[in-house]
Design a protein around this motif. Structure first.
Motif, PDB file in Angstrom:
ATOM      1  N   GLU A  73       0.826  -1.206   0.000  1.00  0.00           N
ATOM      2  CA  GLU A  73       0.000   0.000   0.000  1.00  0.00           C
ATOM      3  C   GLU A  73       0.865   1.263   0.000  1.00  0.00           C
ATOM      4  OE1 GLU A  73      -3.147   0.050   2.855  1.00  0.00           O
ATOM      5  OE2 GLU A  73      -4.201  -1.598   1.848  1.00  0.00           O
ATOM      6  N   MET A  74       1.977   1.229   0.698  1.00  0.00           N
ATOM      7  CA  MET A  74       2.887   2.375   0.692  1.00  0.00           C
ATOM      8  C   MET A  74       3.469   2.610  -0.699  1.00  0.00           C
ATOM      9  SD  MET A  74       2.578   3.663   3.617  1.00  0.00           S
ATOM     10  CE  MET A  74       3.841   4.916   3.494  1.00  0.00           C
ATOM     11  N   GLU A  75       3.776   1.519  -1.419  1.00  0.00           N
ATOM     12  CA  GLU A  75       4.247   1.650  -2.806  1.00  0.00           C
ATOM     13  C   GLU A  75       3.189   2.342  -3.667  1.00  0.00           C
ATOM     14  OE1 GLU A  75       5.393  -2.055  -4.614  1.00  0.00           O
ATOM     15  OE2 GLU A  75       6.494  -2.690  -2.840  1.00  0.00           O
ATOM     16  N   ILE A  76       1.935   1.934  -3.500  1.00  0.00           N
ATOM     17  CA  ILE A  76       0.839   2.512  -4.282  1.00  0.00           C
ATOM     18  C   ILE A  76       0.679   3.995  -3.958  1.00  0.00           C
ATOM     19  CG2 ILE A  76      -1.670   2.446  -4.622  1.00  0.00           C
ATOM     20  CD1 ILE A  76      -1.383  -0.661  -4.122  1.00  0.00           C
ATOM     21  N   LEU A  77       0.719   4.328  -2.673  1.00  0.00           N
ATOM     22  CA  LEU A  77       0.613   5.737  -2.277  1.00  0.00           C
ATOM     23  C   LEU A  77       1.730   6.570  -2.894  1.00  0.00           C
ATOM     24  CD1 LEU A  77      -0.294   5.248   1.487  1.00  0.00           C
ATOM     25  CD2 LEU A  77      -1.792   6.161  -0.298  1.00  0.00           C
ATOM     26  N   GLY A  78       2.946   6.041  -2.865  1.00  0.00           N
ATOM     27  CA  GLY A  78       4.077   6.744  -3.467  1.00  0.00           C
ATOM     28  C   GLY A  78       3.930   6.918  -4.963  1.00  0.00           C
ATOM     29  N   HIS A  79       3.438   5.900  -5.618  1.00  0.00           N
ATOM     30  CA  HIS A  79       3.244   5.952  -7.072  1.00  0.00           C
ATOM     31  C   HIS A  79       2.258   7.068  -7.443  1.00  0.00           C
ATOM     32  CE1 HIS A  79       3.019   4.498 -11.179  1.00  0.00           C
ATOM     33  NE2 HIS A  79       1.704   4.424 -11.068  1.00  0.00           N
ATOM     34  N   TYR A  80       1.135   7.109  -6.754  1.00  0.00           N
ATOM     35  CA  TYR A  80       0.135   8.143  -7.034  1.00  0.00           C
ATOM     36  C   TYR A  80       0.648   9.527  -6.663  1.00  0.00           C
ATOM     37  CZ  TYR A  80      -3.710   5.132  -8.464  1.00  0.00           C
ATOM     38  OH  TYR A  80      -4.509   4.276  -9.161  1.00  0.00           O
ATOM     39  N   ARG A  81       1.356   9.646  -5.540  1.00  0.00           N
ATOM     40  CA  ARG A  81       1.918  10.931  -5.124  1.00  0.00           C
ATOM     41  C   ARG A  81       2.923  11.433  -6.158  1.00  0.00           C
ATOM     42  NH1 ARG A  81       4.642   9.402  -0.921  1.00  0.00           N
ATOM     43  NH2 ARG A  81       6.488   9.227  -2.197  1.00  0.00           N
ATOM     44  N   ASP A  82       3.779  10.530  -6.633  1.00  0.00           N
ATOM     45  CA  ASP A  82       4.781  10.927  -7.624  1.00  0.00           C
ATOM     46  C   ASP A  82       4.136  11.373  -8.931  1.00  0.00           C
ATOM     47  OD1 ASP A  82       6.702  10.271  -5.753  1.00  0.00           O
ATOM     48  OD2 ASP A  82       7.268   8.374  -6.709  1.00  0.00           O
ATOM     49  N   ALA A  83       3.051  10.717  -9.307  1.00  0.00           N
ATOM     50  CA  ALA A  83       2.394  11.038 -10.574  1.00  0.00           C
ATOM     51  C   ALA A  83       1.480  12.256 -10.487  1.00  0.00           C
ATOM     52  CB  ALA A  83       1.581   9.831 -11.063  1.00  0.00           C
ATOM     53  N   LEU A  84       0.842  12.457  -9.320  1.00  0.00           N
ATOM     54  CA  LEU A  84      -0.206  13.471  -9.235  1.00  0.00           C
ATOM     55  C   LEU A  84      -0.017  14.497  -8.126  1.00  0.00           C
ATOM     56  CD1 LEU A  84      -3.219  11.010  -9.696  1.00  0.00           C
ATOM     57  CD2 LEU A  84      -2.168  12.472 -11.451  1.00  0.00           C
ATOM     58  N   GLY A  85       1.071  14.382  -7.391  1.00  0.00           N
ATOM     59  CA  GLY A  85       1.291  15.313  -6.290  1.00  0.00           C
ATOM     60  C   GLY A  85       0.485  14.909  -5.060  1.00  0.00           C
ATOM     61  N   LYS A  86       0.407  15.829  -4.111  1.00  0.00           N
ATOM     62  CA  LYS A  86      -0.267  15.530  -2.846  1.00  0.00           C
ATOM     63  C   LYS A  86      -1.696  15.037  -3.033  1.00  0.00           C
ATOM     64  CE  LYS A  86      -1.287  17.386   1.684  1.00  0.00           C
ATOM     65  NZ  LYS A  86      -1.223  18.527   2.582  1.00  0.00           N
ATOM     66  N   PRO A  87      -2.498  15.615  -3.936  1.00  0.00           N
ATOM     67  CA  PRO A  87      -3.851  15.084  -4.130  1.00  0.00           C
ATOM     68  C   PRO A  87      -3.859  13.629  -4.610  1.00  0.00           C
ATOM     69  CG  PRO A  87      -3.686  17.271  -5.087  1.00  0.00           C
ATOM     70  CD  PRO A  87      -2.284  16.846  -4.708  1.00  0.00           C
ATOM     71  N   GLY A  88      -2.774  13.205  -5.244  1.00  0.00           N
ATOM     72  CA  GLY A  88      -2.667  11.815  -5.670  1.00  0.00           C
ATOM     73  C   GLY A  88      -2.663  10.858  -4.491  1.00  0.00           C
ATOM     74  N   THR A  89      -2.074  11.295  -3.383  1.00  0.00           N
ATOM     75  CA  THR A  89      -2.065  10.468  -2.179  1.00  0.00           C
ATOM     76  C   THR A  89      -3.485  10.273  -1.665  1.00  0.00           C
ATOM     77  OG1 THR A  89       0.125  11.319  -1.615  1.00  0.00           O
ATOM     78  CG2 THR A  89      -1.102  10.244   0.152  1.00  0.00           C
ATOM     79  N   THR A  90      -4.264  11.335  -1.675  1.00  0.00           N
ATOM     80  CA  THR A  90      -5.658  11.245  -1.240  1.00  0.00           C
ATOM     81  C   THR A  90      -6.451  10.322  -2.152  1.00  0.00           C
ATOM     82  OG1 THR A  90      -5.524  13.491  -0.359  1.00  0.00           O
ATOM     83  CG2 THR A  90      -7.730  12.593  -0.726  1.00  0.00           C
ATOM     84  N   LEU A  91      -6.222  10.450  -3.451  1.00  0.00           N
ATOM     85  CA  LEU A  91      -6.900   9.576  -4.408  1.00  0.00           C
ATOM     86  C   LEU A  91      -6.519   8.120  -4.171  1.00  0.00           C
ATOM     87  CD1 LEU A  91      -8.645   9.103  -6.912  1.00  0.00           C
ATOM     88  CD2 LEU A  91      -6.632   9.649  -8.308  1.00  0.00           C
ATOM     89  N   ALA A  92      -5.245   7.860  -3.959  1.00  0.00           N
ATOM     90  CA  ALA A  92      -4.779   6.493  -3.713  1.00  0.00           C
ATOM     91  C   ALA A  92      -5.381   5.933  -2.432  1.00  0.00           C
ATOM     92  CB  ALA A  92      -3.251   6.447  -3.647  1.00  0.00           C
ATOM     93  N   MET A  93      -5.469   6.748  -1.396  1.00  0.00           N
ATOM     94  CA  MET A  93      -6.078   6.296  -0.144  1.00  0.00           C
ATOM     95  C   MET A  93      -7.535   5.899  -0.366  1.00  0.00           C
ATOM     96  SD  MET A  93      -4.010   6.068   2.380  1.00  0.00           S
ATOM     97  CE  MET A  93      -5.225   5.876   3.669  1.00  0.00           C
ATOM     98  N   THR A  94      -8.243   6.672  -1.163  1.00  0.00           N
ATOM     99  CA  THR A  94      -9.638   6.350  -1.463  1.00  0.00           C
ATOM    100  C   THR A  94      -9.729   5.036  -2.232  1.00  0.00           C
ATOM    101  OG1 THR A  94     -10.241   8.688  -1.476  1.00  0.00           O
ATOM    102  CG2 THR A  94     -11.730   7.172  -2.615  1.00  0.00           C
ATOM    103  N   LEU A  95      -8.848   4.845  -3.212  1.00  0.00           N
ATOM    104  CA  LEU A  95      -8.837   3.587  -3.965  1.00  0.00           C
ATOM    105  C   LEU A  95      -8.522   2.406  -3.058  1.00  0.00           C
ATOM    106  CD1 LEU A  95      -7.003   4.631  -7.233  1.00  0.00           C
ATOM    107  CD2 LEU A  95      -9.370   3.863  -7.029  1.00  0.00           C
ATOM    108  N   LEU A  96      -7.532   2.570  -2.197  1.00  0.00           N
ATOM    109  CA  LEU A  96      -7.177   1.489  -1.278  1.00  0.00           C
ATOM    110  C   LEU A  96      -8.345   1.159  -0.356  1.00  0.00           C
ATOM    111  CD1 LEU A  96      -3.519   2.528  -0.452  1.00  0.00           C
ATOM    112  CD2 LEU A  96      -4.249   0.551  -1.822  1.00  0.00           C
TER     113      LEU A  96
END
Length: 103
Positions: A73-96
């Motif tokens: 899950e941490m890998e996924i959060l990092g992937h989304y953060r790297d691609a989309l910035g801080k809002p990407g982390t929120t999006l990844a958390m919602t997906l998880l």
């Protein structure tokens, strides 16, 4: 059509779009149709992701593992953060969250 006619505001063209001209309303309404189609595709992909995640969780649990793999899950959060910035982390958390514990 003259520039004045193109800029004429009509209630029907602008009510839903908030535009001030028919031309702008047409562009906005066309773009909104595209956004709606993209949203439908995104929802379908999320549903597919949820199904794949359920298979992963079922297999992991059946083998004696835990339902959630936090390092993954941490890998996924990092992937989304790297691609989309801080809002990407929120999006990844919602997906998880959507993909956890559906079994």
């Amino acid at each position: 059509m003259t520039a004045t006619a193109a800029q004429t505001q009509t209630p029907a063209a602008t009510a839903a779009s908030g535009a001030r001209t028919d031309e702008a309303a047409n562009v906005i309404n066309g773009a909104r149709e595209r956004v709606d189609a993209l949203d439908d595709r995104i929802i379908g992909l999320i549903q597919e992701r949820m199904a794949v995640s359920a298979v992963i969780q079922e297999t992991r649990i059946a083998s004696g593992g835990r339902r959630v793999n936090l390092s993954r899950e941490m890998e996924i959060l990092g992937h989304y953060r790297d691609a989309l910035g801080k809002p990407g982390t929120t999006l990844a958390m919602t997906l998880l969250e959507l993909c956890r514990g559906r079994i």
